[in-house]
Design a protein around this motif. Sequence first.
Motif, PDB file in Angstrom:
ATOM      1  N   MET A  45      -0.251  -4.360  13.494  1.00  0.00           N
ATOM      2  CA  MET A  45       0.016  -4.796  12.127  1.00  0.00           C
ATOM      3  C   MET A  45       0.373  -3.594  11.242  1.00  0.00           C
ATOM      4  O   MET A  45       1.358  -3.617  10.502  1.00  0.00           O
ATOM      5  CB  MET A  45      -1.193  -5.530  11.549  1.00  0.00           C
ATOM      6  CG  MET A  45      -0.997  -5.953  10.106  1.00  0.00           C
ATOM      7  SD  MET A  45      -2.530  -6.439   9.289  1.00  0.00           S
ATOM      8  CE  MET A  45      -3.383  -4.871   9.152  1.00  0.00           C
ATOM      9  N   PHE A  46      -0.436  -2.517  11.332  1.00  0.00           N
ATOM     10  CA  PHE A  46      -0.147  -1.331  10.528  1.00  0.00           C
ATOM     11  C   PHE A  46       1.135  -0.639  10.983  1.00  0.00           C
ATOM     12  O   PHE A  46       1.889  -0.119  10.154  1.00  0.00           O
ATOM     13  CB  PHE A  46      -1.329  -0.365  10.523  1.00  0.00           C
ATOM     14  CG  PHE A  46      -2.420  -0.779   9.593  1.00  0.00           C
ATOM     15  CD1 PHE A  46      -2.242  -0.755   8.220  1.00  0.00           C
ATOM     16  CD2 PHE A  46      -3.643  -1.204  10.080  1.00  0.00           C
ATOM     17  CE1 PHE A  46      -3.244  -1.145   7.345  1.00  0.00           C
ATOM     18  CE2 PHE A  46      -4.659  -1.595   9.225  1.00  0.00           C
ATOM     19  CZ  PHE A  46      -4.457  -1.569   7.847  1.00  0.00           C
ATOM     20  N   ALA A  47       1.416  -0.637  12.275  1.00  0.00           N
ATOM     21  CA  ALA A  47       2.659  -0.052  12.785  1.00  0.00           C
ATOM     22  C   ALA A  47       3.868  -0.810  12.223  1.00  0.00           C
ATOM     23  O   ALA A  47       4.871  -0.190  11.842  1.00  0.00           O
ATOM     24  CB  ALA A  47       2.674  -0.052  14.308  1.00  0.00           C
TER      25      ALA A  47
ATOM     26  N   LYS B 262       0.843  -1.198   0.000  1.00  0.00           N
ATOM     27  CA  LYS B 262       0.000   0.000   0.000  1.00  0.00           C
ATOM     28  C   LYS B 262       0.873   1.240   0.000  1.00  0.00           C
ATOM     29  O   LYS B 262       2.018   1.212   0.423  1.00  0.00           O
ATOM     30  CB  LYS B 262      -0.887   0.025   1.238  1.00  0.00           C
ATOM     31  CG  LYS B 262      -1.982  -1.004   1.243  1.00  0.00           C
ATOM     32  CD  LYS B 262      -2.868  -0.783   2.448  1.00  0.00           C
ATOM     33  CE  LYS B 262      -4.034  -1.736   2.363  1.00  0.00           C
ATOM     34  NZ  LYS B 262      -5.096  -1.375   3.265  1.00  0.00           N
ATOM     35  N   SER B 263       0.284   2.335  -0.428  1.00  0.00           N
ATOM     36  CA  SER B 263       1.013   3.604  -0.389  1.00  0.00           C
ATOM     37  C   SER B 263       1.240   4.011   1.068  1.00  0.00           C
ATOM     38  O   SER B 263       0.505   3.596   1.975  1.00  0.00           O
ATOM     39  CB  SER B 263       0.232   4.684  -1.119  1.00  0.00           C
ATOM     40  OG  SER B 263      -0.887   5.091  -0.354  1.00  0.00           O
TER      41      SER B 263
ATOM     42  N   LEU C  38      -0.559   5.096   6.564  1.00  0.00           N
ATOM     43  CA  LEU C  38      -0.657   6.054   7.672  1.00  0.00           C
ATOM     44  C   LEU C  38      -2.113   6.290   8.065  1.00  0.00           C
ATOM     45  O   LEU C  38      -2.437   6.319   9.254  1.00  0.00           O
ATOM     46  CB  LEU C  38      -0.017   7.392   7.287  1.00  0.00           C
ATOM     47  CG  LEU C  38       1.485   7.501   7.424  1.00  0.00           C
ATOM     48  CD1 LEU C  38       1.985   8.782   6.768  1.00  0.00           C
ATOM     49  CD2 LEU C  38       1.911   7.431   8.879  1.00  0.00           C
ATOM     50  N   TYR C  39      -2.977   6.463   7.082  1.00  0.00           N
ATOM     51  CA  TYR C  39      -4.401   6.680   7.346  1.00  0.00           C
ATOM     52  C   TYR C  39      -4.993   5.498   8.121  1.00  0.00           C
ATOM     53  O   TYR C  39      -5.667   5.689   9.141  1.00  0.00           O
ATOM     54  CB  TYR C  39      -5.161   6.899   6.030  1.00  0.00           C
ATOM     55  CG  TYR C  39      -6.652   6.837   6.198  1.00  0.00           C
ATOM     56  CD1 TYR C  39      -7.357   7.944   6.664  1.00  0.00           C
ATOM     57  CD2 TYR C  39      -7.362   5.677   5.921  1.00  0.00           C
ATOM     58  CE1 TYR C  39      -8.734   7.887   6.838  1.00  0.00           C
ATOM     59  CE2 TYR C  39      -8.733   5.612   6.092  1.00  0.00           C
ATOM     60  CZ  TYR C  39      -9.406   6.714   6.561  1.00  0.00           C
ATOM     61  OH  TYR C  39     -10.762   6.647   6.742  1.00  0.00           O
ATOM     62  N   ASN C  40      -4.758   4.286   7.635  1.00  0.00           N
ATOM     63  CA  ASN C  40      -5.295   3.097   8.309  1.00  0.00           C
ATOM     64  C   ASN C  40      -4.723   2.937   9.709  1.00  0.00           C
ATOM     65  O   ASN C  40      -5.454   2.631  10.662  1.00  0.00           O
ATOM     66  CB  ASN C  40      -5.017   1.850   7.472  1.00  0.00           C
ATOM     67  CG  ASN C  40      -5.838   1.804   6.217  1.00  0.00           C
ATOM     68  OD1 ASN C  40      -6.989   2.232   6.191  1.00  0.00           O
ATOM     69  ND2 ASN C  40      -5.265   1.301   5.146  1.00  0.00           N
ATOM     70  N   TRP C  41      -3.415   3.152   9.841  1.00  0.00           N
ATOM     71  CA  TRP C  41      -2.791   3.045  11.160  1.00  0.00           C
ATOM     72  C   TRP C  41      -3.374   4.072  12.125  1.00  0.00           C
ATOM     73  O   TRP C  41      -3.725   3.738  13.260  1.00  0.00           O
ATOM     74  CB  TRP C  41      -1.273   3.227  11.039  1.00  0.00           C
ATOM     75  CG  TRP C  41      -0.618   3.396  12.372  1.00  0.00           C
ATOM     76  CD1 TRP C  41      -0.326   2.401  13.268  1.00  0.00           C
ATOM     77  CD2 TRP C  41      -0.218   4.615  12.980  1.00  0.00           C
ATOM     78  NE1 TRP C  41       0.237   2.944  14.401  1.00  0.00           N
ATOM     79  CE2 TRP C  41       0.321   4.311  14.243  1.00  0.00           C
ATOM     80  CE3 TRP C  41      -0.258   5.957  12.579  1.00  0.00           C
ATOM     81  CZ2 TRP C  41       0.815   5.279  15.103  1.00  0.00           C
ATOM     82  CZ3 TRP C  41       0.239   6.918  13.429  1.00  0.00           C
ATOM     83  CH2 TRP C  41       0.770   6.575  14.680  1.00  0.00           C
ATOM     84  N   LEU C  42      -3.468   5.324  11.692  1.00  0.00           N
ATOM     85  CA  LEU C  42      -3.955   6.377  12.584  1.00  0.00           C
ATOM     86  C   LEU C  42      -5.403   6.131  12.989  1.00  0.00           C
ATOM     87  O   LEU C  42      -5.759   6.311  14.158  1.00  0.00           O
ATOM     88  CB  LEU C  42      -3.807   7.743  11.913  1.00  0.00           C
ATOM     89  CG  LEU C  42      -4.216   8.957  12.753  1.00  0.00           C
ATOM     90  CD1 LEU C  42      -3.440   9.017  14.066  1.00  0.00           C
ATOM     91  CD2 LEU C  42      -4.022  10.237  11.945  1.00  0.00           C
ATOM     92  N   THR C  43      -6.225   5.707  12.049  1.00  0.00           N
ATOM     93  CA  THR C  43      -7.632   5.429  12.356  1.00  0.00           C
ATOM     94  C   THR C  43      -7.765   4.376  13.447  1.00  0.00           C
ATOM     95  O   THR C  43      -8.491   4.557  14.426  1.00  0.00           O
ATOM     96  CB  THR C  43      -8.372   4.983  11.078  1.00  0.00           C
ATOM     97  OG1 THR C  43      -8.285   6.025  10.108  1.00  0.00           O
ATOM     98  CG2 THR C  43      -9.829   4.685  11.362  1.00  0.00           C
ATOM     99  N   ILE C  44      -7.035   3.274  13.308  1.00  0.00           N
ATOM    100  CA  ILE C  44      -7.148   2.199  14.302  1.00  0.00           C
ATOM    101  C   ILE C  44      -6.354   2.540  15.574  1.00  0.00           C
ATOM    102  O   ILE C  44      -6.714   2.107  16.668  1.00  0.00           O
ATOM    103  CB  ILE C  44      -6.740   0.830  13.705  1.00  0.00           C
ATOM    104  CG1 ILE C  44      -7.287  -0.316  14.554  1.00  0.00           C
ATOM    105  CG2 ILE C  44      -5.253   0.728  13.517  1.00  0.00           C
ATOM    106  CD1 ILE C  44      -8.786  -0.439  14.575  1.00  0.00           C
TER     107      ILE C  44
ATOM    108  N   ASP D 190       8.493  -1.521   8.688  1.00  0.00           N
ATOM    109  CA  ASP D 190       9.196  -2.468   7.833  1.00  0.00           C
ATOM    110  C   ASP D 190       9.117  -2.135   6.344  1.00  0.00           C
ATOM    111  O   ASP D 190      10.118  -2.232   5.638  1.00  0.00           O
ATOM    112  CB  ASP D 190       8.659  -3.890   8.067  1.00  0.00           C
ATOM    113  CG  ASP D 190       8.805  -4.333   9.514  1.00  0.00           C
ATOM    114  OD1 ASP D 190       9.638  -3.758  10.247  1.00  0.00           O
ATOM    115  OD2 ASP D 190       8.076  -5.259   9.926  1.00  0.00           O
ATOM    116  N   GLU D 191       7.942  -1.767   5.863  1.00  0.00           N
ATOM    117  CA  GLU D 191       7.769  -1.511   4.430  1.00  0.00           C
ATOM    118  C   GLU D 191       8.103  -0.069   4.052  1.00  0.00           C
ATOM    119  O   GLU D 191       8.621   0.179   2.962  1.00  0.00           O
ATOM    120  CB  GLU D 191       6.344  -1.839   3.995  1.00  0.00           C
ATOM    121  CG  GLU D 191       6.015  -3.315   4.106  1.00  0.00           C
ATOM    122  CD  GLU D 191       4.582  -3.628   3.728  1.00  0.00           C
ATOM    123  OE1 GLU D 191       3.953  -2.844   2.985  1.00  0.00           O
ATOM    124  OE2 GLU D 191       4.084  -4.682   4.179  1.00  0.00           O
TER     125      GLU D 191
END
Length: 96
Positions: free
Chosen positions: A33-35, A2-3, A8-14, A40-41
Amino acid sequence: MKSLQDTLYNWLTIKIVSLERPDDTAAVETEEMFAAMLRDEHELSNIEIEKDDVMYYVHYDQNGERKKSRFPRELIEVMLNQINSEPEKYVNYPED
């Protein structure tokens, strides 16, 4: 992959959900997982969150540079607001 902006959007939301609901194992695991994806990516470090009345700001280091992204609060808080408005749909089941 993912971009960076999407991750960042998904991580911040959760992340906002998991901060409000620290016993919500699904939220905590999803945030982790998003962190990991951010680390890593996308090779981010020193991630910090700031907010004002309108926006969330995510500050981070990437490739030796300090950077910042911003997101409207209404978009980031939509999941938390949904959970809070219908908590019976978002029961945290204990692990067995």
